[in-house]
Design a protein around this motif. Structure first.
Motif, PDB file in Angstrom:
ATOM      1  N   ILE A  19       0.853  -1.179   0.000  1.00  0.00           N
ATOM      2  CA  ILE A  19       0.000   0.000   0.000  1.00  0.00           C
ATOM      3  C   ILE A  19       0.886   1.225   0.000  1.00  0.00           C
ATOM      4  O   ILE A  19       1.875   1.304   0.744  1.00  0.00           O
ATOM      5  N   SER A  20       0.546   2.191  -0.854  1.00  0.00           N
ATOM      6  CA  SER A  20       1.333   3.412  -0.929  1.00  0.00           C
ATOM      7  C   SER A  20       0.845   4.418   0.106  1.00  0.00           C
ATOM      8  O   SER A  20      -0.224   4.242   0.706  1.00  0.00           O
ATOM      9  N   SER A  21       1.598   5.479   0.276  1.00  0.00           N
ATOM     10  CA  SER A  21       1.191   6.517   1.219  1.00  0.00           C
ATOM     11  C   SER A  21      -0.112   7.173   0.780  1.00  0.00           C
ATOM     12  O   SER A  21      -0.855   7.697   1.610  1.00  0.00           O
ATOM     13  N   GLY A  22      -0.413   7.092  -0.498  1.00  0.00           N
ATOM     14  CA  GLY A  22      -1.659   7.654  -1.009  1.00  0.00           C
ATOM     15  C   GLY A  22      -2.827   6.691  -0.963  1.00  0.00           C
ATOM     16  O   GLY A  22      -3.952   7.061  -1.308  1.00  0.00           O
ATOM     17  N   GLY A  23      -2.557   5.444  -0.564  1.00  0.00           N
ATOM     18  CA  GLY A  23      -3.631   4.473  -0.399  1.00  0.00           C
ATOM     19  C   GLY A  23      -3.791   3.483  -1.542  1.00  0.00           C
ATOM     20  O   GLY A  23      -4.672   2.620  -1.490  1.00  0.00           O
ATOM     21  N   SER A  24      -2.961   3.573  -2.562  1.00  0.00           N
ATOM     22  CA  SER A  24      -3.041   2.603  -3.652  1.00  0.00           C
ATOM     23  C   SER A  24      -2.532   1.252  -3.175  1.00  0.00           C
ATOM     24  O   SER A  24      -1.510   1.166  -2.500  1.00  0.00           O
ATOM     25  N   THR A  25      -3.262   0.202  -3.550  1.00  0.00           N
ATOM     26  CA  THR A  25      -2.917  -1.140  -3.095  1.00  0.00           C
ATOM     27  C   THR A  25      -2.561  -2.055  -4.267  1.00  0.00           C
ATOM     28  O   THR A  25      -2.977  -1.837  -5.404  1.00  0.00           O
ATOM     29  N   ASN A  26      -1.797  -3.083  -3.918  1.00  0.00           N
ATOM     30  CA  ASN A  26      -1.384  -4.080  -4.900  1.00  0.00           C
ATOM     31  C   ASN A  26      -1.368  -5.428  -4.194  1.00  0.00           C
ATOM     32  O   ASN A  26      -0.885  -5.527  -3.054  1.00  0.00           O
ATOM     33  N   TYR A  27      -1.913  -6.464  -4.851  1.00  0.00           N
ATOM     34  CA  TYR A  27      -2.006  -7.782  -4.238  1.00  0.00           C
ATOM     35  C   TYR A  27      -1.453  -8.859  -5.164  1.00  0.00           C
ATOM     36  O   TYR A  27      -1.581  -8.774  -6.391  1.00  0.00           O
ATOM     37  N   ALA A  28      -0.893  -9.879  -4.565  1.00  0.00           N
ATOM     38  CA  ALA A  28      -0.560 -11.072  -5.323  1.00  0.00           C
ATOM     39  C   ALA A  28      -1.856 -11.736  -5.771  1.00  0.00           C
ATOM     40  O   ALA A  28      -2.866 -11.706  -5.055  1.00  0.00           O
ATOM     41  N   ASP A  29      -1.844 -12.341  -6.947  1.00  0.00           N
ATOM     42  CA  ASP A  29      -3.057 -12.972  -7.475  1.00  0.00           C
ATOM     43  C   ASP A  29      -3.598 -14.024  -6.515  1.00  0.00           C
ATOM     44  O   ASP A  29      -4.809 -14.207  -6.394  1.00  0.00           O
ATOM     45  N   SER A  30      -2.713 -14.706  -5.827  1.00  0.00           N
ATOM     46  CA  SER A  30      -3.127 -15.806  -4.959  1.00  0.00           C
ATOM     47  C   SER A  30      -3.918 -15.366  -3.736  1.00  0.00           C
ATOM     48  O   SER A  30      -4.566 -16.195  -3.091  1.00  0.00           O
ATOM     49  N   VAL A  31      -3.870 -14.078  -3.401  1.00  0.00           N
ATOM     50  CA  VAL A  31      -4.569 -13.612  -2.199  1.00  0.00           C
ATOM     51  C   VAL A  31      -5.682 -12.621  -2.510  1.00  0.00           C
ATOM     52  O   VAL A  31      -6.404 -12.203  -1.594  1.00  0.00           O
ATOM     53  N   LYS A  32      -5.840 -12.251  -3.765  1.00  0.00           N
ATOM     54  CA  LYS A  32      -6.883 -11.288  -4.131  1.00  0.00           C
ATOM     55  C   LYS A  32      -8.249 -11.819  -3.727  1.00  0.00           C
ATOM     56  O   LYS A  32      -8.580 -12.979  -3.952  1.00  0.00           O
ATOM     57  N   GLY A  33      -9.036 -10.930  -3.108  1.00  0.00           N
ATOM     58  CA  GLY A  33     -10.358 -11.320  -2.658  1.00  0.00           C
ATOM     59  C   GLY A  33     -10.392 -11.961  -1.290  1.00  0.00           C
ATOM     60  O   GLY A  33     -11.470 -12.149  -0.718  1.00  0.00           O
ATOM     61  N   ARG A  34      -9.226 -12.326  -0.747  1.00  0.00           N
ATOM     62  CA  ARG A  34      -9.172 -12.952   0.580  1.00  0.00           C
ATOM     63  C   ARG A  34      -8.419 -12.083   1.589  1.00  0.00           C
ATOM     64  O   ARG A  34      -8.771 -12.074   2.773  1.00  0.00           O
ATOM     65  N   PHE A  35      -7.392 -11.393   1.135  1.00  0.00           N
ATOM     66  CA  PHE A  35      -6.573 -10.559   2.019  1.00  0.00           C
ATOM     67  C   PHE A  35      -6.851  -9.085   1.737  1.00  0.00           C
ATOM     68  O   PHE A  35      -7.103  -8.694   0.591  1.00  0.00           O
ATOM     69  N   THR A  36      -6.768  -8.286   2.786  1.00  0.00           N
ATOM     70  CA  THR A  36      -6.924  -6.849   2.643  1.00  0.00           C
ATOM     71  C   THR A  36      -5.815  -6.133   3.404  1.00  0.00           C
ATOM     72  O   THR A  36      -5.624  -6.380   4.601  1.00  0.00           O
ATOM     73  N   ILE A  37      -5.109  -5.259   2.709  1.00  0.00           N
ATOM     74  CA  ILE A  37      -4.065  -4.466   3.345  1.00  0.00           C
ATOM     75  C   ILE A  37      -4.618  -3.076   3.627  1.00  0.00           C
ATOM     76  O   ILE A  37      -5.381  -2.526   2.825  1.00  0.00           O
ATOM     77  N   SER A  38      -4.245  -2.533   4.775  1.00  0.00           N
ATOM     78  CA  SER A  38      -4.650  -1.183   5.137  1.00  0.00           C
ATOM     79  C   SER A  38      -3.550  -0.555   5.981  1.00  0.00           C
ATOM     80  O   SER A  38      -2.640  -1.253   6.446  1.00  0.00           O
ATOM     81  N   SER A  39      -3.641   0.743   6.163  1.00  0.00           N
ATOM     82  CA  SER A  39      -2.612   1.423   6.944  1.00  0.00           C
ATOM     83  C   SER A  39      -3.196   2.579   7.716  1.00  0.00           C
ATOM     84  O   SER A  39      -4.250   3.114   7.364  1.00  0.00           O
ATOM     85  N   ASP A  40      -2.515   2.911   8.788  1.00  0.00           N
ATOM     86  CA  ASP A  40      -2.815   4.102   9.570  1.00  0.00           C
ATOM     87  C   ASP A  40      -1.558   4.957   9.496  1.00  0.00           C
ATOM     88  O   ASP A  40      -0.587   4.722  10.217  1.00  0.00           O
ATOM     89  N   ASN A  41      -1.574   5.932   8.592  1.00  0.00           N
ATOM     90  CA  ASN A  41      -0.353   6.721   8.353  1.00  0.00           C
ATOM     91  C   ASN A  41       0.057   7.523   9.586  1.00  0.00           C
ATOM     92  O   ASN A  41       1.243   7.754   9.814  1.00  0.00           O
TER      93      ASN A  41
END
Length: 121
Positions: free
Chosen positions: A51-73
């Motif tokens: 996850i970027s500082s602006g909130g853009s996310t990127n996931y491995a195909d194997s975890v898409k739909g199951r994992f969620t990344i988030s951050s508290d800047n």
């Protein structure tokens, strides 16, 4: 220098959930991206999500739909919510940040110590 402290790993049955947390501390000027990698025995370390500082996310195909990344800047903390876990998700999960330390014009990648996630069938 930047230090990373992870928490939240453990043993869970297939289909279960875990939430990983990683807090960055130290002489931080700016964090550009935060993310999670994982490494299973005998395999290379692979990106799980970022996850970027602006909130853009990127996931491995194997975890898409199951994992969620988030951050508290404000807290320099990144989370990984893992649902519908599978035995193939078993690995050591490493937190990573690409950050700029105070007084340093360059950014570097820093790594946490890793936390074990084990999923039983």
């Amino acid at each position: 220098q930047v230090q990373l402290v992870e928490s939240g790993g453990g043993l869970v049955q297939a289909g279960g959930s875990l939430r990983l947390s990683c807090a960055a501390s130290g002489s931080i000027f700016r964090i550009n991206t935060m993310g999670w990698y994982r490494q299973a025995p005998g395999k290379q370390r692979d990106l799980v999500a970022s996850i970027s500082s602006g909130g853009s996310t990127n996931y491995a195909d194997s975890v898409k739909g199951r994992f969620t990344i988030s951050s508290d800047n404000a807290k320099n903390t990144v989370y990984l919510q893992m649902n519908s876990l599978k035995p193939d998700d078993t690995a050591v999960y490493y937190c990573t940040v690409f950050a700029q330390a105070l007084g340093d014009p360059s950014s570097y990648r820093y790594w946490g110590q890793g936390t074990q996630v084990s999923v039983s069938s």
